[in-house]
Design a protein around this motif. Sequence first.
Motif, PDB file in Angstrom:
ATOM      1  N   ARG A  68       0.842  -1.204   0.000  1.00 12.51           N
ATOM      2  CA  ARG A  68       0.000   0.000   0.000  1.00 12.51           C
ATOM      3  C   ARG A  68       0.877   1.253   0.000  1.00 12.51           C
ATOM      4  NH1 ARG A  68      -5.256   0.972   0.696  1.00 12.51           N
ATOM      5  NH2 ARG A  68      -5.642  -1.179   1.268  1.00 12.51           N
ATOM      6  N   LEU A  71      -5.559   7.965 -10.395  1.00 18.09           N
ATOM      7  CA  LEU A  71      -5.520   8.522  -9.038  1.00 18.09           C
ATOM      8  C   LEU A  71      -4.451   9.605  -8.908  1.00 18.09           C
ATOM      9  CD1 LEU A  71      -6.031   5.303  -6.880  1.00 18.09           C
ATOM     10  CD2 LEU A  71      -7.667   7.178  -7.240  1.00 18.09           C
ATOM     11  N   SER A  72      -3.333   9.404  -9.547  1.00 18.33           N
ATOM     12  CA  SER A  72      -2.259  10.382  -9.516  1.00 18.33           C
ATOM     13  C   SER A  72      -2.695  11.702 -10.147  1.00 18.33           C
ATOM     14  CB  SER A  72      -1.033   9.814 -10.233  1.00 18.33           C
ATOM     15  OG  SER A  72       0.065  10.656 -10.062  1.00 18.33           O
ATOM     16  N   ASP A 113       2.027   2.026  -3.491  1.00 16.67           N
ATOM     17  CA  ASP A 113       0.988   2.640  -4.310  1.00 16.67           C
ATOM     18  C   ASP A 113       0.760   4.098  -3.934  1.00 16.67           C
ATOM     19  OD1 ASP A 113       0.648   0.351  -5.795  1.00 16.67           O
ATOM     20  OD2 ASP A 113      -1.079  -0.350  -4.653  1.00 16.67           O
ATOM     21  N   LEU A 149       2.392   3.773 -14.353  1.00 12.19           N
ATOM     22  CA  LEU A 149       1.658   3.351 -13.153  1.00 12.19           C
ATOM     23  C   LEU A 149       0.449   2.480 -13.455  1.00 12.19           C
ATOM     24  CD1 LEU A 149       1.694   6.589 -10.958  1.00 12.19           C
ATOM     25  CD2 LEU A 149       3.423   4.802 -11.186  1.00 12.19           C
ATOM     26  N   LEU A 206       3.730   6.076  -5.258  1.00 14.45           N
ATOM     27  CA  LEU A 206       3.674   6.211  -6.720  1.00 14.45           C
ATOM     28  C   LEU A 206       2.624   7.228  -7.152  1.00 14.45           C
ATOM     29  CD1 LEU A 206       4.075   2.480  -7.804  1.00 14.45           C
ATOM     30  CD2 LEU A 206       5.748   4.313  -8.116  1.00 14.45           C
ATOM     31  N   VAL A 207       1.459   7.180  -6.527  1.00 13.88           N
ATOM     32  CA  VAL A 207       0.390   8.126  -6.859  1.00 13.88           C
ATOM     33  C   VAL A 207       0.826   9.556  -6.526  1.00 13.88           C
ATOM     34  CG1 VAL A 207      -1.940   8.872  -6.194  1.00 13.88           C
ATOM     35  CG2 VAL A 207      -1.505   6.474  -6.749  1.00 13.88           C
ATOM     36  N   ARG A 264      -5.389   2.586 -13.004  1.00 13.63           N
ATOM     37  CA  ARG A 264      -5.921   2.987 -11.696  1.00 13.63           C
ATOM     38  C   ARG A 264      -5.003   3.972 -10.994  1.00 13.63           C
ATOM     39  NH1 ARG A 264      -5.232   1.458  -6.579  1.00 13.63           N
ATOM     40  NH2 ARG A 264      -3.917  -0.307  -7.088  1.00 13.63           N
ATOM     41  N   ARG A 265      -3.740   3.603 -10.838  1.00 15.69           N
ATOM     42  CA  ARG A 265      -2.805   4.492 -10.144  1.00 15.69           C
ATOM     43  C   ARG A 265      -2.546   5.765 -10.947  1.00 15.69           C
ATOM     44  NH1 ARG A 265       0.493  -0.692  -8.764  1.00 15.69           N
ATOM     45  NH2 ARG A 265       0.890  -0.442 -10.983  1.00 15.69           N
TER      46      ARG A 265
END
Length: 195
Positions: free
Chosen positions: A24, A76-77, A27, A69, A30-31, A72-73
Motif C-alpha cells: 500500500r 488517481l495520480s 501505491d 503506473l 507512486l500516486v 488505476r494508479r
Amino acid sequence: MSTVAPTAAASRAGVLADLIPATRTRDIALVAGGAVLTGLAAQLSVAVPGSPVPVTGQTFAALLVGSALGARRGFLSLALYTVLGLAGLPWFSGGTSGAGGASFGYVLGMLAASAVVGALARRGGDRSVPRTAATMVIGSAVVYAIGVPYLALSTGMSAGAAIAAGLVPFLIGDAIKAALAMGALPASWKLADRR
C-alpha cells in the motif's frame, strides 16, 4: 524479436510500477510521486502566440505517469494533481490553480488520458516503439478531445478557432514528446528484462 528471455518479474508485470514489490505504501508513494511530477512538469511552460494555452511538460508527464503506473494508479495520480490544483496549490501551468482558466479542459483531458494509456500499457502498449507511439497518439487524442471543446466553451471561440489555437500549434511538440516516450518506455522494459 529479442532472443533474451525476460525475467520472471518483468514478464509478469503489467506496467513498469508492477516491478516494484506491491505494498500500500508503494501505491501511495507512486500516486503522490506522479502528481508531483506532473505539477513540476507543468511549470515548464512557454506561451504560444495567439493561444491562451501554453506548451508545457505537463501532458508528457501525465501520459508517462499513466503508462508507468497503470490505469488505476495513473488516474488517481492525476486526480490528486487536479484536486490539489483546484484547492489552490499553484501547480497548474505557469503556477496557476483553480478551474477558471481556458486550459483547465486539458487538465481534465490528461486525467482521462492517464487512465487510457495506463490500460493500454497494461496490455503491452509501452513495450515496443510502434506500440508506444500508438499509445501516446491515443493519449494525446484523449487530451485534445476534452481540452479543445473546453477551450471553445470557456472562451467563446468557434470550433475552428479552438482547433487552430488549442490543437494545431501543439502537434510538433506532441511528436517530440511521443518520440521521447518511444525511447524511454521500451528501453525501461529492456533494462528490466536484463535484470
